[in-house]
Structures are given as structure tokens and as C-alpha cells.
Design a protein around this motif. Structure first.
Motif, PDB file in Angstrom:
ATOM      1  N   ASP A 108       0.838  -1.196   0.000  1.00 29.76           N
ATOM      2  CA  ASP A 108       0.000   0.000   0.000  1.00 29.76           C
ATOM      3  C   ASP A 108       0.872   1.244   0.000  1.00 29.76           C
ATOM      4  OD1 ASP A 108       0.901   0.189   2.603  1.00 29.76           O
ATOM      5  OD2 ASP A 108      -1.046  -0.127   3.551  1.00 29.76           O
ATOM      6  N   PHE A 109       0.328   2.347   0.473  1.00 33.16           N
ATOM      7  CA  PHE A 109       0.997   3.644   0.364  1.00 33.16           C
ATOM      8  C   PHE A 109       2.341   3.674   1.078  1.00 33.16           C
ATOM      9  CE2 PHE A 109       1.148   8.318   1.410  1.00 33.16           C
ATOM     10  CZ  PHE A 109       1.344   8.737   0.112  1.00 33.16           C
ATOM     11  N   TYR A 110       2.477   2.957   2.187  1.00 34.51           N
ATOM     12  CA  TYR A 110       3.733   3.039   2.915  1.00 34.51           C
ATOM     13  C   TYR A 110       4.230   1.705   3.460  1.00 34.51           C
ATOM     14  CZ  TYR A 110       0.661   3.230   7.032  1.00 34.51           C
ATOM     15  OH  TYR A 110      -0.303   2.973   7.981  1.00 34.51           O
ATOM     16  N   GLU A 162      11.360  -2.797  -5.579  1.00 33.22           N
ATOM     17  CA  GLU A 162      11.236  -1.627  -4.705  1.00 33.22           C
ATOM     18  C   GLU A 162      11.033  -0.360  -5.532  1.00 33.22           C
ATOM     19  OE1 GLU A 162      14.943  -2.376  -2.626  1.00 33.22           O
ATOM     20  OE2 GLU A 162      13.815  -2.588  -0.761  1.00 33.22           O
ATOM     21  N   LYS A 163      11.759  -0.289  -6.654  1.00 30.16           N
ATOM     22  CA  LYS A 163      11.610   0.867  -7.535  1.00 30.16           C
ATOM     23  C   LYS A 163      10.231   0.883  -8.183  1.00 30.16           C
ATOM     24  CE  LYS A 163      14.314   3.516 -10.868  1.00 30.16           C
ATOM     25  NZ  LYS A 163      15.595   3.549 -11.614  1.00 30.16           N
ATOM     26  N   LEU A 164       9.744  -0.291  -8.568  1.00 23.61           N
ATOM     27  CA  LEU A 164       8.411  -0.366  -9.158  1.00 23.61           C
ATOM     28  C   LEU A 164       7.333   0.010  -8.141  1.00 23.61           C
ATOM     29  CD1 LEU A 164       8.571  -3.588 -11.379  1.00 23.61           C
ATOM     30  CD2 LEU A 164       8.466  -1.212 -12.145  1.00 23.61           C
ATOM     31  N   LYS A 165       7.494  -0.437  -6.918  1.00 24.18           N
ATOM     32  CA  LYS A 165       6.512  -0.100  -5.882  1.00 24.18           C
ATOM     33  C   LYS A 165       6.531   1.401  -5.591  1.00 24.18           C
ATOM     34  CE  LYS A 165       6.429  -4.594  -3.536  1.00 24.18           C
ATOM     35  NZ  LYS A 165       6.751  -5.340  -2.291  1.00 24.18           N
ATOM     36  N   ASP A 166       7.727   1.978  -5.511  1.00 27.37           N
ATOM     37  CA  ASP A 166       7.815   3.418  -5.268  1.00 27.37           C
ATOM     38  C   ASP A 166       7.223   4.189  -6.437  1.00 27.37           C
ATOM     39  OD1 ASP A 166       8.632   5.586  -3.573  1.00 27.37           O
ATOM     40  OD2 ASP A 166      10.267   5.995  -4.969  1.00 27.37           O
ATOM     41  N   THR A 167       7.430   3.671  -7.658  1.00 27.25           N
ATOM     42  CA  THR A 167       6.832   4.289  -8.842  1.00 27.25           C
ATOM     43  C   THR A 167       5.313   4.235  -8.757  1.00 27.25           C
ATOM     44  OG1 THR A 167       8.725   3.757 -10.246  1.00 27.25           O
ATOM     45  CG2 THR A 167       6.621   4.118 -11.347  1.00 27.25           C
TER      46      THR A 167
END
Length: 486
Positions: A108-110, A162-167
Motif C-alpha cells: 500500500d501507500f507506505y 522496490e523501484k516499481l513499488k515506489d513508482t
């Protein structure tokens, strides 16, 4: 032909029973997706229809969370219209990939992976929205795996999840802001690796849902439909976060601002174009490019093209190559269906160059007018087309050169030369002097100031996102069932 780098779609489901509310836009929604992904959309439509006909107490939007999180799960609905489906695992390790962190599951968001108590919280909230007549929005963003490899997100079958999730988080933040839905949405997402294109699904509902049960079909569509502007914003956020074009943008900046405009400001063009300066000094109504009349802009543009061709031939050709390559990068990322996002990129860069060079020439023409060299007999001055035709081979030759260069870049090859040659026609001393002159130094300083501003803006935005996360955490913790996991 290579695939489009990023595809984004948003569709929605509602508790309404009318069947066409889910399938009316299916062709539009699934265009560009591969067959496996299209089948997913169609299959979920069928599952939802069965859920709506289920008389048990298990109905609701939380079933979609089971669907996007599936790990060899079965979805069963036991009634007179029994429906059963089995889907393969969506996890990276089950589909030939590894992840950098090894964290997989709903996020989710965080939280990179939500806990069981957090999942129960979302289950309850999604089902409450279903019972209260709200919509379930289902964004999907799909990536060409080769495109991910080109930009270092997928390396040796190891995905930077991690990069995809942050994106995904940044995409949702910008999307909700554009839709004026900030702080009004619950959302969760899941990365999928079970198709030819790595992708992620998002499930989102309103905290205080708008009841669509009594709405007409058109009213529901107005509430649920995401415009092309919203879709484009989703795609542009993903492209911006997953790629780094600073090196290419810097090259374009260096060629235009330093090697062309920087040198042009130190060059007295009246020595080569004295007759043109004489005539323009008396015929122009203003000496600022934006305020010129259309026919005056044509005069200045023709003179600018002549100077680019005669004084900066290699730099101008390199500028065309760089901007065309950048436009092709965007075409590769967004695809021809989203051509409005990039179709004029190279042309707009050239317009900006012409405007800046035009203002440099207008300043010199104005200085010439105020000097003692201007013609005294103003009545005898006539600006003719023949005069400009004698300046260059003709503008058509330039246009053909530009078109040829742009066609040469249509192969989706984005390698750009790292060389920065000094044109043979320019005097080395003049070029070197331009590198240390005041205008060049100011241009360089201005660029670095703007770069610093962008860094500071990113830091501020990052801090704001963290603040928003804390507010979000506090808000949903008040619901009594959500454990922050921290």
C-alpha cells in the motif's frame, strides 16, 4: 517492431446489476495489453458477475484482492450458478524472476508488504464500499520487459521491485491529486510476473463512497471514467520515475545554449548580412521575437536558418539528431496511441532555439539601427523575397536535411554520441572565448541553479509524501483494525 514501454488503463466495477456497465468499454480498456492480460480483465468481469449473484455473505470487493494476490488460489462460488476458477501464481519466484528485496505480496501507500491485520482492514473497507454502492477502480500498468531491461529495472531476471513499488506510489499520488481525490481513497496494489509483460494491479475505493446504485448508466460513467489526461499522467509519472534522461537533456542544452547561442551572442552577423540588417532595421515593428508580426517572424526565421546553416552546420545537425532521438525515446515509452504526449517534442525544441537565436539577432539589428551605419534614405528600402532566397540554398533544403535526420532515428536506437566536437568553420579562439565569456557563464550558472531547484523540490516533495503517509497512517489507525507494521 518493439513493444510500447508503458501501458496504463483504468476500469471500474460497481454493485449495479446492469451487465453492460462492465463490458461496454472493454475493447478500449484492453487495447495494447497482451492476450494473457486481456483474459485477466475478462475473467474478473465474469467472476464479479457471479459474485453479484451469490446469496452468501461473502460477496464484496475484497474478492478482487484475493484475485490480484493469488498464489495458486481457487475462487469458488457455490450456488445454483456455481463458478470455479484456478489461476497460477503471480509471484516472481514462481515465474522465473527474482526480486532485490524478496518482499512479495500486496503493498500500500507506505508498506512494502501489508500484514494480515492490515489485509483484514482493507477487506472490511472494500466490502463496506460494495454494500454502500461505491465503485471499485482497478488501474493496471504494464511494462515491456525489454524496456525495463533498457533502463536497468530488470537485470539478469532480477527485478527492482522496490523501484516499481515506489513508482506505483508516486503514480497514485499524482493521479489522485489530478482527480482531486487526495486523502479520499483506500488503495492497495500487487506486482504480477505471470505474463510476458511485468505489470501491477491497483485496487482503490472511496473512503466515503458515492452511491451509484440509483445513478443512470451515464451518471455512473461520469463518476467512474478516467480521462485520457489522467491516463497520460499515470504513464508520464512511471516513465519519469523509471528512467533518467538528464544526460540526454544536458546534451541538448549544451548544443543549443552553449555551442550555438553562446557563440552567436559573441558573433557580429552584420558583417555577413549587412544588406539584410539594413532593411530589417527599418522594416521591423518591434525587436522582441514574441511580439513580431507573422510575416516579420518569417523574415527572422529565414535569417536564423541561414545562420544555422552557414555558421553552425554541424551543431545544428547534432541538435536535430539529439531532439529526434529524445522524441523517439518518448514514442518507444508511450506508443503511437499516445502520440499527443510527444509528437511535437523535436519541433518545439527547434522553435525554442529559433526564438532565442531570433532575439539575439533582433538585439544586433536594433544596435545597428541606433548606430551611424544605418541607411539614411529609408524610403528606398524594400524587403524582397529574392533577398532572402539568396541567403541560403533555400529553406526547403534545410527541411529535407531535418526530415532525413529524423527518419534515420525511427529505428528505436537511442544511443547518442558522447563526442562534443568544435566545428571546423569556427575559429578556435572565438569558441574558447565563448566558453569563458559572461553570457556563457550566466547560462551555465542559470542551468545549475535550476538543477539545484529541482533537487530541492524533490526533497521537499519526498518530505511531504512522508508527512502524508503519517497522516494516512494516523487516520486509518483510528479505524481500530489497522496495524501500521512499524
Amino acid at each position: 517492431m518493439q513493444k510500447v514501454g508503458v501501458i496504463a488503463k483504468v476500469r471500474w466495477d460497481s454493485p449495479n446489476t446492469r451487465s453492460n456497465s462492465y463490458t461496454q468499454n472493454i475493447e478500449y480498456i484492453t487495447r495494447g495489453l497482451d492476450e494473457h492480460e486481456k483474459q485477466e480483465v475478462l475473467e474478473w468481469n465474469e467472476i464479479l458477475d457471479k459474485i453479484k449473484n451469490d446469496s452468501s455473505n461473502e460477496q464484496g470487493f475484497s474478492r478482487y484482492l484475493d484475485y490480484i494476490e493469488r498464489q495458486e488460489v481457487e475462487i469458488n462460488i457455490d450456488n445454483k450458478n456455481s463458478f470455479k476458477t484456478r489461476k497460477s501464481s503471480v509471484l516472481a519466484t514462481d515465474n522465473g524472476f527474482n526480486t532485490k528485496s524478496g518482499k512479495e505480496g500486496l503493498f500500500d501507500f507506505y508498506n512494502d508488504v501489508i500484514s494480515s491485520s492490515q489485509r483484514n482492514f482493507y477487506n472490511r473497507k472494500f466490502d463496506e464500499v460494495y454494500k454502500n454502492g461505491g465503485l471499485l477502480w482497478k488501474p493496471i500498468v504494464s511494462f515491456d520487459n525489454e524496456w525495463l531491461k533498457e533502463h536497468g529495472v530488470l537485470v539478469n531476471n532480477i527485478i527492482d521491485e522496490e523501484k516499481l513499488k515506489d513508482t506505483a506510489r508516486k503514480m497514485m499520488t499524482s493521479l489522485l491529486k489530478e482527480r482531486q481525490m487526495e486523502n479520499k481513497i483506500y488503495w492497495v496494489a500487487q506486482l504480477h510476473y505471470d505474463t510476458d509483460n511485468i505489470h501491477f494491479h491497483v485496487a482503490m475505493v472511496e473512503k466515503n463512497p458515492t452511491n451509484v446504485m440509483d445513478m443512470s448508466e451515464e451518471e455512473e460513467k461520469d463518476h467512474g471514467f478516467f480521462s485520457q489526461k489522467s491516463i497520460n499522467q499515470m504513464k508520464s509519472t512511471c516513465v519519469r520515475e523509471l528512467t533518467d534522461r538528464s544526460k540526454e537533456k544536458q546534451q541538448i542544452h549544451d548544443v543549443a545554449r552553449k555551442r550555438i547561442l553562446g557563440v552567436a551572442k559573441e558573433t557580429q552577423f552584420k558583417e555577413d548580412y549587412l544588406e539584410v540588417f539594413q532593411q530589417l532595421s527599418e522594416k521591423l515593428s518591434t525587436y522582441h521575437y514574441k511580439n513580431l508580426k507573422p510575416h516579420e517572424k518569417k523574415w527572422i526565421n529565414t535569417l536564423s536558418y541561414a545562420i544555422l546553416q552557414n555558421h553552425f552546420p554541424s551543431e545544428y545537425q547534432h541538435f536535430i539528431e539529439l531532439t529526434s532521438n529524445e522524441q523517439e525515446f518518448y514514442r518507444r515509452a508511450y506508443g503511437d496511441r499516445s502520440r499527443e504526449m510527444f509528437k511535437d517534442y523535436s519541433q518545439n525544441c527547434e522553435k525554442d532555439l529559433l526564438q532565442r537565436l531570433g532575439n539575439t539577432l533582433l538585439k544586433q539589428i536594433k544596435e545597428y539601427k541606433n548606430s551611424n551605419h544605418a541607411l539614411n534614405d529609408k524610403s528606398s528600402i524594400r524587403l524582397s523575397d529574392e533577398l532572402f532566397k539568396s541567403l541560403v540554398y533555400k529553406e526547403d533544403s534545410l527541411q529535407s536535411i531535418k526530415q532525413k535526420e529524423r527518419e534515420n532515428t525511427r529505428s528505436f536506437s537511442y544511443s547518442v554520441s558522447q563526442e562534443n566536437p568544435v566545428p571546423n568553420r569556427l575559429d578556435d579562439n572565438l569558441y574558447n572565448r565563448s566558453q569563458t565569456s559572461s553570457p556563457y557563464t550566466l547560462n551555465q550558472l542559470n542551468y545549475h541553479i535550476n538543477k539545484l531547484k529541482r533537487v530541492l523540490e524533490r526533497d521537499v516533495n519526498k518530505a511531504l509524501r512522508e508527512y502524508e503517509k503519517l497522516l494516512y497512517q494516523q487516520e486509518i489507525q483510528k479505524e481500530g483494525e489497522y496495524d501500521s507494521g512499524r
